[in-house]
Design a protein around this motif. Structure first.
Motif, PDB file in Angstrom:
ATOM      1  N   PHE A  31       0.835  -1.204   0.000  1.00  0.00           N
ATOM      2  CA  PHE A  31       0.000   0.000   0.000  1.00  0.00           C
ATOM      3  C   PHE A  31       0.871   1.256   0.000  1.00  0.00           C
ATOM      4  O   PHE A  31       0.544   2.247  -0.654  1.00  0.00           O
ATOM      5  N   TYR A  32       1.986   1.214   0.735  1.00  0.00           N
ATOM      6  CA  TYR A  32       2.933   2.327   0.715  1.00  0.00           C
ATOM      7  C   TYR A  32       3.483   2.525  -0.702  1.00  0.00           C
ATOM      8  O   TYR A  32       3.597   3.656  -1.181  1.00  0.00           O
ATOM      9  N   TRP A  33       3.825   1.433  -1.378  1.00  0.00           N
ATOM     10  CA  TRP A  33       4.366   1.467  -2.740  1.00  0.00           C
ATOM     11  C   TRP A  33       3.404   2.196  -3.683  1.00  0.00           C
ATOM     12  O   TRP A  33       3.819   2.931  -4.569  1.00  0.00           O
ATOM     13  N   TYR A  34       2.105   1.974  -3.507  1.00  0.00           N
ATOM     14  CA  TYR A  34       1.096   2.581  -4.379  1.00  0.00           C
ATOM     15  C   TYR A  34       0.672   3.974  -3.918  1.00  0.00           C
ATOM     16  O   TYR A  34      -0.220   4.574  -4.520  1.00  0.00           O
ATOM     17  N   GLY A  35       1.281   4.486  -2.863  1.00  0.00           N
ATOM     18  CA  GLY A  35       0.855   5.775  -2.307  1.00  0.00           C
ATOM     19  C   GLY A  35       0.829   6.911  -3.315  1.00  0.00           C
ATOM     20  O   GLY A  35      -0.156   7.661  -3.387  1.00  0.00           O
ATOM     21  N   ASN A  36       1.893   7.055  -4.111  1.00  0.00           N
ATOM     22  CA  ASN A  36       1.930   8.151  -5.093  1.00  0.00           C
ATOM     23  C   ASN A  36       0.849   7.991  -6.150  1.00  0.00           C
ATOM     24  O   ASN A  36       0.193   8.971  -6.533  1.00  0.00           O
ATOM     25  N   GLN A  37       0.658   6.766  -6.633  1.00  0.00           N
ATOM     26  CA  GLN A  37      -0.366   6.564  -7.652  1.00  0.00           C
ATOM     27  C   GLN A  37      -1.753   6.837  -7.080  1.00  0.00           C
ATOM     28  O   GLN A  37      -2.599   7.437  -7.744  1.00  0.00           O
ATOM     29  N   MET A  38      -1.989   6.411  -5.849  1.00  0.00           N
ATOM     30  CA  MET A  38      -3.297   6.662  -5.231  1.00  0.00           C
ATOM     31  C   MET A  38      -3.515   8.158  -5.024  1.00  0.00           C
ATOM     32  O   MET A  38      -4.629   8.650  -5.189  1.00  0.00           O
ATOM     33  N   ALA A  39      -2.447   8.886  -4.700  1.00  0.00           N
ATOM     34  CA  ALA A  39      -2.562  10.343  -4.509  1.00  0.00           C
ATOM     35  C   ALA A  39      -2.900  11.050  -5.813  1.00  0.00           C
ATOM     36  O   ALA A  39      -3.509  12.124  -5.800  1.00  0.00           O
ATOM     37  N   HIS A  40      -2.523  10.451  -6.960  1.00  0.00           N
ATOM     38  CA  HIS A  40      -2.788  11.049  -8.265  1.00  0.00           C
ATOM     39  C   HIS A  40      -4.029  10.456  -8.944  1.00  0.00           C
ATOM     40  O   HIS A  40      -4.263  10.704 -10.124  1.00  0.00           O
ATOM     41  N   THR A  41      -4.800   9.683  -8.203  1.00  0.00           N
ATOM     42  CA  THR A  41      -5.998   9.043  -8.744  1.00  0.00           C
ATOM     43  C   THR A  41      -7.206   9.585  -7.997  1.00  0.00           C
ATOM     44  O   THR A  41      -7.143   9.820  -6.784  1.00  0.00           O
ATOM     45  N   GLU A  42      -8.314   9.780  -8.705  1.00  0.00           N
ATOM     46  CA  GLU A  42      -9.536  10.232  -8.044  1.00  0.00           C
ATOM     47  C   GLU A  42      -9.878   9.265  -6.914  1.00  0.00           C
ATOM     48  O   GLU A  42      -9.792   8.048  -7.076  1.00  0.00           O
ATOM     49  N   TRP A  43     -10.310   9.803  -5.783  1.00  0.00           N
ATOM     50  CA  TRP A  43     -10.508   9.001  -4.576  1.00  0.00           C
ATOM     51  C   TRP A  43     -11.441   7.814  -4.803  1.00  0.00           C
ATOM     52  O   TRP A  43     -11.249   6.743  -4.233  1.00  0.00           O
ATOM     53  N   TYR A  44     -12.448   7.987  -5.677  1.00  0.00           N
ATOM     54  CA  TYR A  44     -13.433   6.915  -5.854  1.00  0.00           C
ATOM     55  C   TYR A  44     -12.883   5.731  -6.648  1.00  0.00           C
ATOM     56  O   TYR A  44     -13.514   4.681  -6.712  1.00  0.00           O
ATOM     57  N   TRP A  45     -11.703   5.871  -7.268  1.00  0.00           N
ATOM     58  CA  TRP A  45     -11.063   4.747  -7.955  1.00  0.00           C
ATOM     59  C   TRP A  45      -9.958   4.113  -7.108  1.00  0.00           C
ATOM     60  O   TRP A  45      -9.377   3.109  -7.515  1.00  0.00           O
ATOM     61  N   ASN A  46      -9.657   4.685  -5.952  1.00  0.00           N
ATOM     62  CA  ASN A  46      -8.493   4.227  -5.194  1.00  0.00           C
ATOM     63  C   ASN A  46      -8.578   2.773  -4.747  1.00  0.00           C
ATOM     64  O   ASN A  46      -7.550   2.125  -4.582  1.00  0.00           O
ATOM     65  N   PHE A  47      -9.769   2.233  -4.569  1.00  0.00           N
ATOM     66  CA  PHE A  47      -9.885   0.821  -4.198  1.00  0.00           C
ATOM     67  C   PHE A  47      -9.290  -0.075  -5.273  1.00  0.00           C
ATOM     68  O   PHE A  47      -8.763  -1.155  -4.975  1.00  0.00           O
ATOM     69  N   PHE A  48      -9.346   0.362  -6.537  1.00  0.00           N
ATOM     70  CA  PHE A  48      -8.902  -0.466  -7.655  1.00  0.00           C
ATOM     71  C   PHE A  48      -7.423  -0.287  -7.998  1.00  0.00           C
ATOM     72  O   PHE A  48      -6.911  -0.989  -8.860  1.00  0.00           O
ATOM     73  N   VAL A  49      -6.749   0.635  -7.345  1.00  0.00           N
ATOM     74  CA  VAL A  49      -5.351   0.906  -7.697  1.00  0.00           C
ATOM     75  C   VAL A  49      -4.384  -0.144  -7.131  1.00  0.00           C
ATOM     76  O   VAL A  49      -3.619  -0.732  -7.886  1.00  0.00           O
ATOM     77  N   PRO A  50      -4.399  -0.411  -5.822  1.00  0.00           N
ATOM     78  CA  PRO A  50      -3.371  -1.301  -5.255  1.00  0.00           C
ATOM     79  C   PRO A  50      -3.747  -2.786  -5.367  1.00  0.00           C
ATOM     80  O   PRO A  50      -4.065  -3.448  -4.376  1.00  0.00           O
ATOM     81  N   ASP A  51      -3.694  -3.330  -6.581  1.00  0.00           N
ATOM     82  CA  ASP A  51      -4.149  -4.703  -6.819  1.00  0.00           C
ATOM     83  C   ASP A  51      -3.394  -5.729  -5.973  1.00  0.00           C
ATOM     84  O   ASP A  51      -4.003  -6.582  -5.328  1.00  0.00           O
ATOM     85  N   SER A  52      -2.081  -5.677  -6.000  1.00  0.00           N
ATOM     86  CA  SER A  52      -1.292  -6.695  -5.295  1.00  0.00           C
ATOM     87  C   SER A  52      -1.435  -6.621  -3.776  1.00  0.00           C
ATOM     88  O   SER A  52      -1.658  -7.652  -3.136  1.00  0.00           O
ATOM     89  N   PRO A  53      -1.308  -5.445  -3.156  1.00  0.00           N
ATOM     90  CA  PRO A  53      -1.478  -5.439  -1.700  1.00  0.00           C
ATOM     91  C   PRO A  53      -2.904  -5.774  -1.255  1.00  0.00           C
ATOM     92  O   PRO A  53      -3.090  -6.352  -0.183  1.00  0.00           O
ATOM     93  N   THR A  54      -3.880  -5.451  -2.068  1.00  0.00           N
ATOM     94  CA  THR A  54      -5.244  -5.869  -1.733  1.00  0.00           C
ATOM     95  C   THR A  54      -5.326  -7.388  -1.762  1.00  0.00           C
ATOM     96  O   THR A  54      -5.927  -8.011  -0.878  1.00  0.00           O
ATOM     97  N   SER A  55      -4.700  -7.998  -2.766  1.00  0.00           N
ATOM     98  CA  SER A  55      -4.694  -9.460  -2.878  1.00  0.00           C
ATOM     99  C   SER A  55      -3.989 -10.095  -1.685  1.00  0.00           C
ATOM    100  O   SER A  55      -4.518 -11.036  -1.074  1.00  0.00           O
ATOM    101  N   SER A  56      -2.801  -9.600  -1.349  1.00  0.00           N
ATOM    102  CA  SER A  56      -2.074 -10.192  -0.221  1.00  0.00           C
ATOM    103  C   SER A  56      -2.802  -9.932   1.097  1.00  0.00           C
ATOM    104  O   SER A  56      -2.738 -10.751   2.013  1.00  0.00           O
ATOM    105  N   SER A  57      -3.540  -8.822   1.186  1.00  0.00           N
ATOM    106  CA  SER A  57      -4.350  -8.568   2.379  1.00  0.00           C
ATOM    107  C   SER A  57      -5.469  -9.593   2.512  1.00  0.00           C
ATOM    108  O   SER A  57      -5.791 -10.038   3.619  1.00  0.00           O
ATOM    109  N   LEU A  58      -6.069  -9.973   1.394  1.00  0.00           N
ATOM    110  CA  LEU A  58      -7.106 -10.999   1.435  1.00  0.00           C
ATOM    111  C   LEU A  58      -6.548 -12.310   1.965  1.00  0.00           C
ATOM    112  O   LEU A  58      -7.170 -12.973   2.808  1.00  0.00           O
ATOM    113  N   PHE A  59      -5.356 -12.696   1.490  1.00  0.00           N
ATOM    114  CA  PHE A  59      -4.742 -13.928   1.982  1.00  0.00           C
ATOM    115  C   PHE A  59      -4.371 -13.794   3.458  1.00  0.00           C
ATOM    116  O   PHE A  59      -4.517 -14.736   4.239  1.00  0.00           O
ATOM    117  N   THR A  60      -3.906 -12.620   3.863  1.00  0.00           N
ATOM    118  CA  THR A  60      -3.578 -12.365   5.263  1.00  0.00           C
ATOM    119  C   THR A  60      -4.803 -12.579   6.147  1.00  0.00           C
ATOM    120  O   THR A  60      -4.718 -13.208   7.207  1.00  0.00           O
TER     121      THR A  60
END
Length: 194
Positions: A31-60
């Protein structure tokens, strides 16, 4: 080492806690890695930006549920298809740029190992998942909608440059379909082996 002994170690509480810790810390870093991209993306799309950490969070979360003696078939399925898909996706993209650039750097090597591990760990734990193919449609909606959002609204993970965007845009939904097919096969074979 035989398979039953390996399964015993994989399900031991000490190993599961270690797995939980590594995935938890990796997710935070992701999620830290995607911080800059999320900051440059409209807030309502931010759920879809960090694909890999969201995936690893699901496994966690899945591993934590196992440790607590709980189960969620939908979360198990989502963790499997997303970690497979984004683990393979990242490795494929990194290798594509390595091949084109003719060089390997340490950051890309770390990313390739960590993303490869995401895909390997969920396949390794296929024996312990309880979901069946009846819930796989939820994973199909998740992956394919995310592909649509990534490449129609251009919120896919930032690439080194745009040389391969068209190829990646084509192969990403193909990979989603292959992952769904592979997961369906694994679950069918698991059901047969019971």
């Amino acid at each position: 080492m035989n398979w039953s002994l390996l399964k015993h170690y994989l399900l031991s509480r000490s190993f599961l806690w270690l797995l939980f810790l590594f995935n938890f810390l990796g997710s935070i870093y992701g999620f830290y890695w995607y911080g800059n991209q999320m900051a440059h993306t409209e807030w309502y799309w931010n759920f879809f930006v960090p694909d890999s950490p969201t995936s690893s969070s699901l496994f966690t979360i899945v591993v934590l549920l196992w440790l607590l003696g709980k189960r969620s078939k939908v979360l198990e399925m989502l963790s499997m298809v997303t970690n497979l898909k984004y683990g393979i996706w990242a490795v494929g993209v990194i290798i594509t740029y390595w091949n084109a650039n003719g060089r390997v750097d340490a950051t890309d090597l770390m990313l390739m190992i960590s993303h490869g591990a995401m895909a390997v760990e969920v396949v390794l734990y296929n024996f312990n998942y309880k979901f069946d193919n009846r819930v796989l449609w939820i994973g199909a909606c998740w992956l394919l909608f995310n592909d649509f959002v990534d490449y129609v609204y251009t919120i896919h993970p930032w690439l080194q440059d745009e040389r391969f965007t068209a190829y990646i845009q084509f192969w990403t939904p193909v990979l989603s379909l292959l992952v769904l097919t592979f997961t369906a096969f694994l679950r069918r074979e698991r059901a047969r082996s019971k």
